[in-house]
Design a protein around this motif. Structure first.
Motif: not given
Length: 305
Positions: A3-25
C-alpha cells in the motif's frame, strides 16, 4: 499486500497477511499484521519494493496491537530460503467442538494427510467446521472433491452425487472424453466424512478457483455460510500443453526451439457449475454472506514510521 503510505507519494509499506509455519520469516518472529517499510536500511518505494522483498537482511517496521492500537517498532533478521508448505498446517478443535482448518492450496498429494486431519477432528468430537480459504488460490480439482467429501453429509458422499460440472468450449466438447459424464466431479464414495450439515468458510480477494468451486459445490448439500470479502473470481478450468505434447517430426521426436523449452500453453477450456447448474461471473467472484474486511491499512496511521 502493498500500500502507498501517502496517496500522491512513492513510499509504500507491506502488510503481512500470512506467515508460513517454520519458514525463515516465522522463525525470525514475523507475525500476521506486521507492517514492513524498511529493508536493509532502504525505505520501500514504488520503484524498489518488488526487488527488495525476497533478499536477506533486516526487515523493519511496526507491529500494532489490534485491541489497543498500541504500536511497537520491530526489526527482524531474515535469510530467505525455499520452503515447501504443506496444504494444511494450521488446524485445531476448540473446547466448544468447533474445528478450524486453514487450507492453503488444493494439492492432491496431500489428500491422505487431509484425511488424517479430519480423523483428528472426529477423534476430538468436532461438531462444526470453520474452513479458512482466505489465501487459497485454487489448485487441483481432485483435491477439491476430496476435501468436500470429507466435509459433506455422508448420505450424499455415499451416493457419489455430483459436485461440479464442467461445460467445455465448442472445440473441447466436440472431442471424445469431454462429454457430461466424463466432465463431472463427484463425491468420493469411499470416504467417511465428518458428516456436517453446515460449514463456515472464510474468504478474501485471494480466494480463487477450486476454493470457489468448494463453496458452490457444497451449497446444494449443506448450509454454507461465507464470511470475509468478495472472492477473486475464477470459475474456469484450464489445461496445460508443453511444446513436446503436440509438435513432432515424422519419427515421433519433438522439434521446437530450445528457447521455448520452459514455456507452457494454458488455455481456458471450461466453465464450472454446481449440481444445480449455478455458477458466478468470472472476475466478479462470490459475495460473502457476512462482509468483514480484514485489511489493517486503516490503522497504519498509528504506526510510527
Amino acid at each position: 499486500t502493498y500500500h502507498k503510505l501517502e496517496e500522491d507519494g512513492n513510499n509504500v509499506y507491506a502488510i503481512v497477511r500470512y506467515v508460513i509455519k517454520d519458514s525463515p520469516a516465522y522463525n525470525a518472529g514475523m507475525k500476521r499484521g506486521d507492517i514492513i517499510n524498511v529493508i536493509n536500511g532502504n525505505e520501500l518505494t514504488t520503484e524498489n519494493y518488488t526487488k527488495m522483498w525476497d533478499i536477506a537482511g533486516e526487515y523493519k517496521g511496526a507491529r500494532i496491537n489490534p485491541d489497543t492500537n498500541e504500536t511497537e517498532a520491530i526489526a527482524l533478521y531474515i535469510t530467505p530460503s525455499i520452503v515447501a508448505e504443506k496444504a494444511a498446517t494450521e488446524y485445531t478443535v476448540f473446547d466448544n467442538g468447533i474445528a478450524y482448518l486453514h487450507y492453503y492450496s488444493f494439492l492432491s498429494e496431500y489428500n491422505n494427510e487431509l484425511t488424517q486431519i479430519f480423523q483428528y477432528f472426529k477423534d476430538n468430537n468436532a461438531k462444526d467446521l470453520i474452513l479458512d480459504l482466505r489465501y487459497n488460490p485454487g489448485g487441483y480439482m481432485n483435491a477439491m472433491d476430496h476435501l468436500c467429501s470429507l466435509i459433506a453429509p455422508q448420505t450424499y458422499v455415499d451416493k457419489g452425487d455430483d459436485l461440479i460440472l464442467y461445460k467445455y468450449n465448442n472445440i473441447m466438447s466436440s472431442l471424445e472424453g469431454f462429454g457430461k459424464e466424463e466432465s463431472t466431479t463427484k463425491f468420493k464414495q469411499d470416504i467417511k466424512s465428518l458428516n456436517l450439515n453446515r460449514i463456515v468458510i472464510i474468504t478474501s480477494d485471494m480466494t480463487y478457483s477450486a476454493s470457489e468451486a468448494t463453496i458452490i459445490g457444497l451449497e446444494p448439500y449443506m448450509e454454507v455460510t461465507t464470511i470475509g470479502t468478495r472472492t477473486g473470481g475464477k470459475n474456469q478450468s484450464s489445461i496445460q500443453f508443453r511444446p513436446s505434447d503436440f509438435i513432432y517430426t515424422s519419427n515421433n521426436k519433438p522439434v521446437y526451439s530450445k528457447r521455448i523449452n520452459d514455456w507452457l500453453l494454458i488455455p481456458i477450456i471450461a466453465t464450472f457449475y454446481n449440481s444445480k447448474n449455478e455458477t458466478f461471473n468470472t472476475l466478479e467472484g462470490l459475495t460473502p454472506d457476512y462482509e468483514i474486511d480484514e485489511e489493517v491499512s486503516q490503522r497504519v496511521e498509528v504506526a510510527d514510521f
